[in-house]
Structures are given as C-alpha cells and as structure tokens.
Design an enzyme around this catalytic site. Structure first.
Site, mmCIF file in Angstrom:
data_model
loop_
_atom_site.group_PDB
_atom_site.id
_atom_site.type_symbol
_atom_site.label_atom_id
_atom_site.label_comp_id
_atom_site.label_asym_id
_atom_site.label_seq_id
_atom_site.Cartn_x
_atom_site.Cartn_y
_atom_site.Cartn_z
ATOM 1 N N GLY A 1 0.817 -1.213 0.000
ATOM 2 C CA GLY A 1 0.000 0.000 0.000
ATOM 3 C C GLY A 1 0.847 1.257 0.000
ATOM 4 O O GLY A 1 2.080 1.198 0.018
ATOM 5 N N ALA B 1 -4.721 -1.889 6.194
ATOM 6 C CA ALA B 1 -6.039 -1.423 6.628
ATOM 7 C C ALA B 1 -7.070 -1.669 5.534
ATOM 8 O O ALA B 1 -6.727 -1.822 4.358
ATOM 9 C CB ALA B 1 -6.006 0.069 6.962
ATOM 10 N N THR C 1 -9.482 0.286 3.525
ATOM 11 C CA THR C 1 -9.533 1.728 3.245
ATOM 12 C C THR C 1 -10.615 2.132 2.242
ATOM 13 O O THR C 1 -10.675 3.298 1.861
ATOM 14 C CB THR C 1 -8.175 2.209 2.721
ATOM 15 O OG1 THR C 1 -7.831 1.469 1.535
ATOM 16 C CG2 THR C 1 -7.083 2.027 3.773
ATOM 17 N N TYR D 1 -16.216 3.287 8.010
ATOM 18 C CA TYR D 1 -14.754 3.260 8.009
ATOM 19 C C TYR D 1 -14.204 3.921 9.275
ATOM 20 O O TYR D 1 -13.329 3.373 9.953
ATOM 21 C CB TYR D 1 -14.232 3.976 6.772
ATOM 22 C CG TYR D 1 -12.744 4.241 6.807
ATOM 23 C CD1 TYR D 1 -11.823 3.211 6.664
ATOM 24 C CD2 TYR D 1 -12.258 5.535 6.981
ATOM 25 C CE1 TYR D 1 -10.457 3.458 6.700
ATOM 26 C CE2 TYR D 1 -10.895 5.792 7.016
ATOM 27 C CZ TYR D 1 -9.996 4.746 6.875
ATOM 28 O OH TYR D 1 -8.654 4.998 6.916
#
Length: 297
Positions: free
Chosen positions: A10, A59, A61, A123
């Site tokens: 990422g 994560a 996202t 989120y």
C-alpha cells in the site's frame, strides 16, 4: 532489529518499508504474508516472523464500500489490530499503528488528541475500534492519526487529479471540505525517526505509549489541493500533458457519496512535534516531492 511492515504494497506500507530498511531487517508483509482479514491467524504468523517492531500500515480503506462491508472493515481495522497488540505485549514488541481523521465528525475547525471522537461513517467507526483495541492490549504502542494520504503510486487524489487533468479542460472539485494533504513518504520518514527514539526510550525505561496526530502542516480544501497540483504540475518536467485550464469549486452536496465525510479534517500536530522533536513540513513541500516522482513515472 527486525521490523515487520504490514500492508507493504500500500501507499504508506511501501514507503515505510523503504524508510525503516536503514534501521535493521525490514520484512515487507503484504497480504500474502500477513492477512488482517483473518485475525485468528496473526498469532502464528507473528510467531514465525518474530518482529521487534510492527509497523501496521495494513487497513481496510474503501471508505464508501465499508458502508456495506462494515463487518469486514471492523475485522481488519479493529479485531486484527487488537490481535497484533496482544502478540506484541506477550513478546515485548513495539507497535506503530496508523489511524484517521475520520474518527471525528468534522464540526470543529481543528482537532487535538483529547477531543471527543464521533465517526460519521463505517470506516471511521472501524478505525476507532482499532485505536481502542490496541490501547486495551497492553502492548507498547504509538498510534498516529493522519489525513488525506497520497503518494506517487497506488490510488489517491493526487494521481486522480493528474489523470483527469490530462483528459479534461475543466474539473469540478469539492471546496467545502478542509484538511492537510499528507504524503505517505512524509509519514514513513517520520515513522523511521520515531522508531529510533522509541527504541531508545524503551531501553532506558522511559517509553510511554500514546496517540498522536501526524499530518503535514497547513490546511486547504480539496479544491485548493487540486488547483495546487495542476498549477505546479504544469510548470514541472512532464507537465505538458496538462489540459485543464479551469478547476471549478463545488459543494459536497453536488458530489454525493455513500459514506459521509467530515467537513473539517484538520488535526493539530503540535503534540507530535513536542513528543518526538520533529518538524512536519508544510503540505505544499511534500506535494512537490510527490509530483516530481509521479511525473517521472
């Protein structure tokens, strides 16, 4: 020192792997190595790697998709973070974890670490769960809330603006949401410095876990960020592809999304500066670094 970076493919994870590699043995833990969607496997995975420091850049996202996949977001951003923390406590490892401005509702002009949280979307709720799970695990940890993250690779606002600017003469960008554009490179480089300081404190018995805001200095809107990207790109080598001549401001209401975003995402980073003795650059400085890399690609 062995440092595991989760989410290594990422934006932040890729940059963090690069930044921390000078500190010791950096293990790039992409999803094939460390899968946070299965928290029950993390203990055995970490037993195999045996890191001294875990930089958790992995994560869930997908902010809008999280409205329909909140259970998965909670598992990755919440439960898995707690599992990492519990392993770290049992094995005396340090955890560096990243959270988000989306734990706030955006009704204040700027937020400190002491302000009450109130996520507006799934989120944000999942990231808040992760903060809480890590704090409750009892491990040595540092959680960094950041905002408007972008890089010269991956999917992000800066690269989207560059692509659209090469295709359209006019762009329409939200002008009533405010924050600090923060480059993944800046986050990663400061993280490396933090690890050095935290490691020394742990050896000296003075380390204290905590949560800090880690963003670039300054404040702008998405419209202001877009305008700056396009104006700067036009003047840089490779900027000849820019076709956009006008960036028009629009309200949030004109760009509906499944997940509600906070109107103000500005985070006060002064506590981070005091704690670690570091200076966070203005967002424009980091933007120029990333732009040069992106235009060379």
């Amino acid at each position: 020192m062995k440092i595991l970076v989760t989410g290594a493919t990422g934006q932040v994870g890729w940059e963090a792997t690069r930044s921390v590699s000078v500190l010791g043995n950096a293990v790039a833990g992409d999803r094939s190595v460390v899968d946070l969607s299965h928290p029950e496997t993390l203990g055995s995975t970490l037993d195999t790697i045996r890191p001294d420091v875990i930089v958790n850049a992995a994560a869930y996202t997908a902010v809008d998709r999280a409205e329909e996949e909140e259970a998965l977001a909670n598992r990755i951003n919440g439960e898995a973070v707690g599992a990492i923390g519990r392993w770290a406590r049992a094995h005396n490892a340090l955890v560096i974890h990243y959270s988000t401005d989306y734990v706030f509702d955006g009704t204040e002009l700027s937020y400190t670490e002491r302000d009450a949280t109130c996520p507006l979307n799934a989120y944000g709720r999942s990231k808040l769960l992760g903060e809480q799970a890590l704090a409750c695990s009892g491990c040595d940890y540092l959680t960094f809330r950041t905002t408007w993250v972008y890089a010269s690779r991956g999917k992000n606002f800066l690269l989207t603006m560059l692509r659209l600017a090469s295709e359209r003469e006019t762009l329409h960008v939200v002008a009533d949401q405010f924050g600090a554009p923060t480059s993944a490179r800046m986050i990663a480089d400061l993280t490396a410095h933090v690890i050095v300081k935290a490691t020394g404190e742990r050896l000296g018995g003075t380390f204290e876990s905590g949560l800090y805001n880690l963003t670039a200095e300054g404040r702008t809107s998405w419209h202001g960020f877009a305008t700056s990207i396009i104006d700067a790109a036009r003047e840089l080598p490779g900027g000849g592809r820019i076709k956009t001549t006008s960036v028009e401001p629009i309200p949030t209401a004109a760009y509906a999304t499944p997940a509600t975003r906070p109107a103000n995402s500005s985070l006060d980073g002064s506590a981070f500066d005091r704690r670690f003795g570091l200076n966070r650059p203005q967002w424009q400085v980091s933007m120029m670094q990333v732009l040069r890399d992106a235009l060379r690609a």
